[in-house]
Design an enzyme around this catalytic site. Structure first.
Site, PDB file in Angstrom:
ATOM      1  N   HIS A  53       0.864  -1.188   0.000  1.00  0.00           N
ATOM      2  CA  HIS A  53       0.000   0.000   0.000  1.00  0.00           C
ATOM      3  C   HIS A  53       0.898   1.235   0.000  1.00  0.00           C
ATOM      4  O   HIS A  53       2.043   1.186   0.472  1.00  0.00           O
ATOM      5  CB  HIS A  53      -0.888   0.022   1.237  1.00  0.00           C
ATOM      6  CG  HIS A  53      -1.954  -1.022   1.233  1.00  0.00           C
ATOM      7  ND1 HIS A  53      -3.018  -0.976   2.100  1.00  0.00           N
ATOM      8  CD2 HIS A  53      -2.118  -2.135   0.481  1.00  0.00           C
ATOM      9  CE1 HIS A  53      -3.805  -2.021   1.881  1.00  0.00           C
ATOM     10  NE2 HIS A  53      -3.280  -2.745   0.908  1.00  0.00           N
ATOM     11  N   GLU A  96       0.961   3.851   1.852  1.00  0.00           N
ATOM     12  CA  GLU A  96       1.436   4.215   3.185  1.00  0.00           C
ATOM     13  C   GLU A  96       2.596   3.328   3.628  1.00  0.00           C
ATOM     14  O   GLU A  96       3.593   3.797   4.170  1.00  0.00           O
ATOM     15  CB  GLU A  96       0.315   4.088   4.230  1.00  0.00           C
ATOM     16  CG  GLU A  96      -0.913   4.904   3.954  1.00  0.00           C
ATOM     17  CD  GLU A  96      -2.002   4.122   3.236  1.00  0.00           C
ATOM     18  OE1 GLU A  96      -1.722   3.503   2.178  1.00  0.00           O
ATOM     19  OE2 GLU A  96      -3.145   4.120   3.717  1.00  0.00           O
ATOM     20  N   CYS A 149      -6.084   1.817   5.988  1.00  0.00           N
ATOM     21  CA  CYS A 149      -6.708   0.562   6.412  1.00  0.00           C
ATOM     22  C   CYS A 149      -6.096   0.126   7.749  1.00  0.00           C
ATOM     23  O   CYS A 149      -5.192   0.780   8.280  1.00  0.00           O
ATOM     24  CB  CYS A 149      -6.484  -0.511   5.347  1.00  0.00           C
ATOM     25  SG  CYS A 149      -4.762  -1.074   5.227  1.00  0.00           S
ATOM     26  N   CYS A 198      -2.239  -0.473   7.553  1.00  0.00           N
ATOM     27  CA  CYS A 198      -1.478   0.772   7.475  1.00  0.00           C
ATOM     28  C   CYS A 198      -1.563   1.559   8.781  1.00  0.00           C
ATOM     29  O   CYS A 198      -0.575   2.148   9.215  1.00  0.00           O
ATOM     30  CB  CYS A 198      -1.951   1.600   6.294  1.00  0.00           C
ATOM     31  SG  CYS A 198      -1.592   0.800   4.707  1.00  0.00           S
TER      32      CYS A 198
END
Length: 157
Positions: free
Chosen positions: A53, A55, A83, A86
């Protein structure tokens, strides 16, 4: 000194890169003391890595560059609400602040489903600002998924 909007525009530039690579268009910029530590965009498909992801990539890169897994005082700008995975990494890295554009009603762990970054039971909390360039951040995601539905034949152009 740059503003939250300036950094979110940079995150949107990263999201556009993800879109161009057929990845869910989410971008992130990690900053400390008005210095950009890392920029990233979603890459789970191209990297073959569920944890890739925006992040996570930005946090990993900033930790590598700084030589420390703790990024005390850093701010993360991300186009979509983080999420659960993260949010956990944000806490482990000890980020001071998270700024995001659009909420994620299906997976958001900051406000939508959970409030991980503000949970007093945990040993770290991060300040949160939401809604910076919300419309632009939401629009790129809506456009991406609309195009996916058109490609799949589930809706007409």
């Amino acid at each position: 000194m740059r503003t939250d909007e300036d950094y979110m525009r940079m995150a949107l530039d990263e999201a556009r890169k993800a879109f161009a690579q057929n990845e869910v268009p989410i971008g992130a910029v990690l900053v400390r003391e008005d210095r950009i530590l890392a920029k990233a965009h979603n890459r789970p498909i191209s990297a073959g890595d569920a944890s890739a992801h925006a992040e996570m990539i930005a946090i990993r890169e900033a930790c590598r560059i700084s030589g420390n897994y703790r990024l005390t005082g850093a701010r993360l700008y991300v186009t979509l609400e983080p999420c659960l995975m993260c949010a956990g990494a944000i806490l482990q890295a000890r980020l001071a602040r998270v700024v995001f554009g659009a909420r994620d009603p299906k997976a958001g762990a900051v406000f939508s489903l959970y409030r991980v970054l503000q949970d007093s039971r945990l040993n770290h909390r991060a300040e949160v600002t939401e809604g910076i360039l919300r419309e632009e951040c939401g629009e790129i995601l809506s456009r991406f998924f609309k195009e996916k539905r058109v490609e799949a034949g589930s809706i007409s152009a």
